[in-house]
Design an enzyme around this catalytic site. Structure first.
Site, PDB file in Angstrom:
ATOM      1  N   HIS A  30      -6.071  -9.302  14.015  1.00 45.38           N
ATOM      2  CA  HIS A  30      -6.055  -8.017  13.297  1.00 45.38           C
ATOM      3  C   HIS A  30      -6.829  -8.156  11.992  1.00 45.38           C
ATOM      4  O   HIS A  30      -6.646  -9.126  11.254  1.00 45.38           O
ATOM      5  CB  HIS A  30      -4.587  -7.646  13.041  1.00 45.38           C
ATOM      6  CG  HIS A  30      -4.348  -6.340  12.360  1.00 45.38           C
ATOM      7  ND1 HIS A  30      -5.265  -5.318  12.336  1.00 45.38           N
ATOM      8  CD2 HIS A  30      -3.267  -5.886  11.662  1.00 45.38           C
ATOM      9  CE1 HIS A  30      -4.756  -4.294  11.665  1.00 45.38           C
ATOM     10  NE2 HIS A  30      -3.554  -4.612  11.241  1.00 45.38           N
TER      11      HIS A  30
ATOM     12  N   GLU B 219      -6.728  -6.157   9.257  1.00 52.67           N
ATOM     13  CA  GLU B 219      -6.146  -5.733   7.973  1.00 52.67           C
ATOM     14  C   GLU B 219      -5.921  -6.955   7.081  1.00 52.67           C
ATOM     15  O   GLU B 219      -5.580  -8.045   7.551  1.00 52.67           O
ATOM     16  CB  GLU B 219      -4.843  -4.950   8.182  1.00 52.67           C
ATOM     17  CG  GLU B 219      -4.443  -4.234   6.893  1.00 52.67           C
ATOM     18  CD  GLU B 219      -3.365  -3.167   7.076  1.00 52.67           C
ATOM     19  OE1 GLU B 219      -2.760  -3.065   8.152  1.00 52.67           O
ATOM     20  OE2 GLU B 219      -3.133  -2.423   6.086  1.00 52.67           O
TER      21      GLU B 219
ATOM     22  N   ASP C   6       0.991  -6.978  14.312  1.00 51.77           N
ATOM     23  CA  ASP C   6       1.918  -6.131  13.549  1.00 51.77           C
ATOM     24  C   ASP C   6       3.117  -5.655  14.377  1.00 51.77           C
ATOM     25  O   ASP C   6       4.203  -5.414  13.830  1.00 51.77           O
ATOM     26  CB  ASP C   6       1.186  -4.896  13.020  1.00 51.77           C
ATOM     27  CG  ASP C   6       0.404  -5.172  11.744  1.00 51.77           C
ATOM     28  OD1 ASP C   6       0.698  -6.161  11.046  1.00 51.77           O
ATOM     29  OD2 ASP C   6      -0.500  -4.378  11.436  1.00 51.77           O
TER      30      ASP C   6
ATOM     31  N   ASP D 123      -3.856  -8.183   5.036  1.00 47.54           N
ATOM     32  CA  ASP D 123      -2.665  -9.028   4.928  1.00 47.54           C
ATOM     33  C   ASP D 123      -2.729 -10.165   5.959  1.00 47.54           C
ATOM     34  O   ASP D 123      -1.980 -11.137   5.849  1.00 47.54           O
ATOM     35  CB  ASP D 123      -1.361  -8.228   5.072  1.00 47.54           C
ATOM     36  CG  ASP D 123      -1.359  -7.256   6.230  1.00 47.54           C
ATOM     37  OD1 ASP D 123      -2.426  -6.800   6.643  1.00 47.54           O
ATOM     38  OD2 ASP D 123      -0.259  -6.949   6.726  1.00 47.54           O
TER      39      ASP D 123
ATOM     40  N   TYR E 177       9.648  -0.409   9.239  1.00 49.28           N
ATOM     41  CA  TYR E 177       8.283  -0.804   9.562  1.00 49.28           C
ATOM     42  C   TYR E 177       7.725   0.098  10.674  1.00 49.28           C
ATOM     43  O   TYR E 177       6.614   0.616  10.586  1.00 49.28           O
ATOM     44  CB  TYR E 177       8.267  -2.274   9.998  1.00 49.28           C
ATOM     45  CG  TYR E 177       6.873  -2.826  10.102  1.00 49.28           C
ATOM     46  CD1 TYR E 177       6.288  -3.491   9.045  1.00 49.28           C
ATOM     47  CD2 TYR E 177       6.128  -2.665  11.270  1.00 49.28           C
ATOM     48  CE1 TYR E 177       4.998  -3.991   9.128  1.00 49.28           C
ATOM     49  CE2 TYR E 177       4.845  -3.154  11.370  1.00 49.28           C
ATOM     50  CZ  TYR E 177       4.289  -3.814  10.292  1.00 49.28           C
ATOM     51  OH  TYR E 177       3.003  -4.289  10.393  1.00 49.28           O
TER      52      TYR E 177
ATOM     53  N   HIS F 123      -2.139  -2.270  14.987  1.00 49.81           N
ATOM     54  CA  HIS F 123      -2.012  -1.102  14.157  1.00 49.81           C
ATOM     55  C   HIS F 123      -3.342  -0.468  13.745  1.00 49.81           C
ATOM     56  O   HIS F 123      -3.402   0.631  13.202  1.00 49.81           O
ATOM     57  CB  HIS F 123      -1.180  -1.562  12.942  1.00 49.81           C
ATOM     58  CG  HIS F 123      -1.344  -0.884  11.664  1.00 49.81           C
ATOM     59  ND1 HIS F 123      -1.652  -1.510  10.490  1.00 49.81           N
ATOM     60  CD2 HIS F 123      -1.204   0.433  11.363  1.00 49.81           C
ATOM     61  CE1 HIS F 123      -1.684  -0.660   9.503  1.00 49.81           C
ATOM     62  NE2 HIS F 123      -1.422   0.511   9.994  1.00 49.81           N
TER      63      HIS F 123
ATOM     64  N   HIS G  64       0.816  -1.232   0.000  1.00 56.32           N
ATOM     65  CA  HIS G  64       0.000   0.000   0.000  1.00 56.32           C
ATOM     66  C   HIS G  64       0.849   1.282   0.000  1.00 56.32           C
ATOM     67  O   HIS G  64       0.682   2.184   0.803  1.00 56.32           O
ATOM     68  CB  HIS G  64      -1.101   0.004   1.063  1.00 56.32           C
ATOM     69  CG  HIS G  64      -0.728  -0.160   2.509  1.00 56.32           C
ATOM     70  ND1 HIS G  64       0.322   0.497   3.105  1.00 56.32           N
ATOM     71  CD2 HIS G  64      -1.300  -0.887   3.493  1.00 56.32           C
ATOM     72  CE1 HIS G  64       0.372   0.175   4.383  1.00 56.32           C
ATOM     73  NE2 HIS G  64      -0.600  -0.674   4.636  1.00 56.32           N
TER      74      HIS G  64
ATOM     75  N   HIS H 107       4.735 -10.309  10.850  1.00 55.22           N
ATOM     76  CA  HIS H 107       5.660 -10.072   9.727  1.00 55.22           C
ATOM     77  C   HIS H 107       7.084 -10.260  10.249  1.00 55.22           C
ATOM     78  O   HIS H 107       7.394  -9.868  11.372  1.00 55.22           O
ATOM     79  CB  HIS H 107       5.561  -8.637   9.192  1.00 55.22           C
ATOM     80  CG  HIS H 107       4.215  -8.237   8.703  1.00 55.22           C
ATOM     81  ND1 HIS H 107       3.698  -8.664   7.507  1.00 55.22           N
ATOM     82  CD2 HIS H 107       3.276  -7.426   9.245  1.00 55.22           C
ATOM     83  CE1 HIS H 107       2.502  -8.133   7.333  1.00 55.22           C
ATOM     84  NE2 HIS H 107       2.211  -7.380   8.371  1.00 55.22           N
TER      85      HIS H 107
HETATM   86 FE1  FEO Z   1      -1.859  -3.795   9.932  1.00 58.41          FE
HETATM   87 FE2  FEO Z   1       0.192  -6.371   8.812  1.00 58.41          FE
HETATM   88  O1  FEO Z   1      -1.382  -5.335   8.968  1.00 58.41           O
END
Ligand code: FEO
Length: 396
Positions: free
Chosen positions: A77, A79, A162, A81, A192, A143, A23, A225
């Site tokens: 989460h 989001e 995250d 991903d 990050y 996040h 993004h 991640h």
């Molecule tokens: Fe806020 Fe890795 O997504």
């Protein structure tokens, strides 16, 4: 060979080797979407992966257990991903229960409009999977408003979503080789934080207070991640505490764009001035360094100098774009000033200065403007000003 974090606790995520744009964030080293599987009386999957990586994740699960045997899914989460794989996984697995925060349920309903077997959990809620017990910790804005973490009590594993993550595709999944290996990891961790979590430093500080209050200790921190920490836990906690507190270094950045090199000549002079003061200096051309990389450097810089020519009575468009991005990240504890060349009207420096004030940065000069091409005297003045600002605001 399945990757085991602790007895019957596995990494079952996916590696996105070739993503370069997350993004708008430049992911030059790719990324990972970590998901985890606990094989217990109730087999539990913690998070999923990006939608297109579901086959990779389910193949990893299948090496351990038939995916259809998964009983519970924890969604830390919303989001995409991490939740993008949920519709397909839930269709295949038909879990008995899906655990998420109240905001998580609201977010998942808005994303997928599915009548899933939601169980809302809050800080203090616990779940027994058999011999293991999971405790949930809401972490709003780390996040997204829905974010939470999951703590496996018996093994002291924090599934941190995250937080503490980094975009890095790597065949290595543990942090054992840090800081030397995998290459670039500390920088990716900083990148990050700077691009995803910088606005939320106060909340991260509160999270550390909450962790202390709850008396949580960690043998493993497993983010969604990047690497899983088991050797460098103190290191990652310390750098997060430092960044959350807004600590800065004696480091100045000159961030600029240019039309016919006049503003660039000034940028060079300011950069030389910073160097004269003995501080770390960096010069970034807005069309040569990606904004997400400049922001990575902004995180620990104590002085920011922004240069732009005036184009049609405005600041240069790349500067407007960068300042918009930076404003959203709410940088703290930075001195700042603007400079630039102009032909006839010269509004850019004033417009940038207003943006710096709106960001609540400490504006330390009214702005340095030069008509057309800077002469030797003006370049010397820019250099001297750069040195003065560095000495006054960076202790150079
Ligand atoms: Fe806020 Fe890795 O997504």
């Amino acid at each position: 060979m399945p990757l085991e974090l602790a007895p019957k606790v596995y990494w079952v995520g996916a590696i996105d080797w070739t993503i370069r744009d997350f993004h708008g964030y430049l992911t030059e080293d790719g990324s990972t979407y970590n998901a985890y599987l606990i094989v217990d009386d109730h087999i539990t999957l913690i998070d999923t992966v990006k939608k297109e990586f579901v086959p990779e994740m389910l193949a990893r699960v299948a090496e351990i257990v038939d995916p259809a045997k998964i009983d519970y899914i924890v969604s830390n989460h919303v989001e995409m991903d991490h939740s993008g794989g949920l519709p397909e996984v839930i269709k295949r697995v038909k879990p008995e229960k899906l655990f998420c925060s109240p905001m998580g349920k609201a977010g998942l309903l808005r994303h997928y409009q599915e009548d899933w077997p939601f169980i809302e959990v809050k800080t203090g809620s616990e779940l027994s999977t058999g011999r293991y017990n999971l405790a949930f910790l809401e972490t709003p804005m780390l996040h997204w408003p829905d974010s939470m973490m999951t703590y496996l009590k018996e093994e002291q594993i924090l599934f941190s979503s995250d937080a503490f993550g980094a975009h890095l595709a790597s065949s290595e999944h543990f942090d054992d080789g840090l800081p030397a290996f995998p290459m670039n990891y500390p920088r990716q961790l900083k990148k990050y934080y700077a691009n995803i979590l910088m606005p939320f430093g106060a909340l991260i500080t509160q999270l550390f207070a909450k962790i202390a209050q709850l008396g949580l200790t960690f043998k493993i921190i497993a983010p969604d991640h990047g690497l899983i920490y088991r050797r460098n836990i103190d290191w990652v906690l310390e750098v997060y505490q430092k960044w959350a507190a807004g600590a800065v270094e004696p480091k100045g950045l000159v961030i600029y764009d240019t039309m016919w090199r006049s503003t660039e000549l000034l940028a060079e002079a300011f950069t030389q001035g910073l160097t004269d003061a003995g501080v770390e200096a960096q010069m970034h051309h807005l069309r040569r360094t990606h904004p997400s990389d400049i922001v990575t450097e902004v995180l620990e810089a104590g002085l920011l100098l922004f240069g732009s020519p005036t184009l049609n009575n405005q600041m240069f468009p790349t500067m407007g774009e960068f300042l918009t991005y930076l404003k959203g990240l709410a940088p703290k504890n930075k001195a700042a000033a603007a400079f630039g060349s102009f032909g006839w009207s010269g509004q850019a420096v004033g417009l940038i200065t207003k943006e710096l004030e709106a960001m609540k940065l400490k504006v330390v000069h009214e702005g340095f403007k030069v008509k057309y091409i800077p002469d030797a005297g003006e370049l010397a003045a820019a250099r001297a000003l750069g040195e003065k600002l560095a000495r006054e605001h960076l202790g150079g």
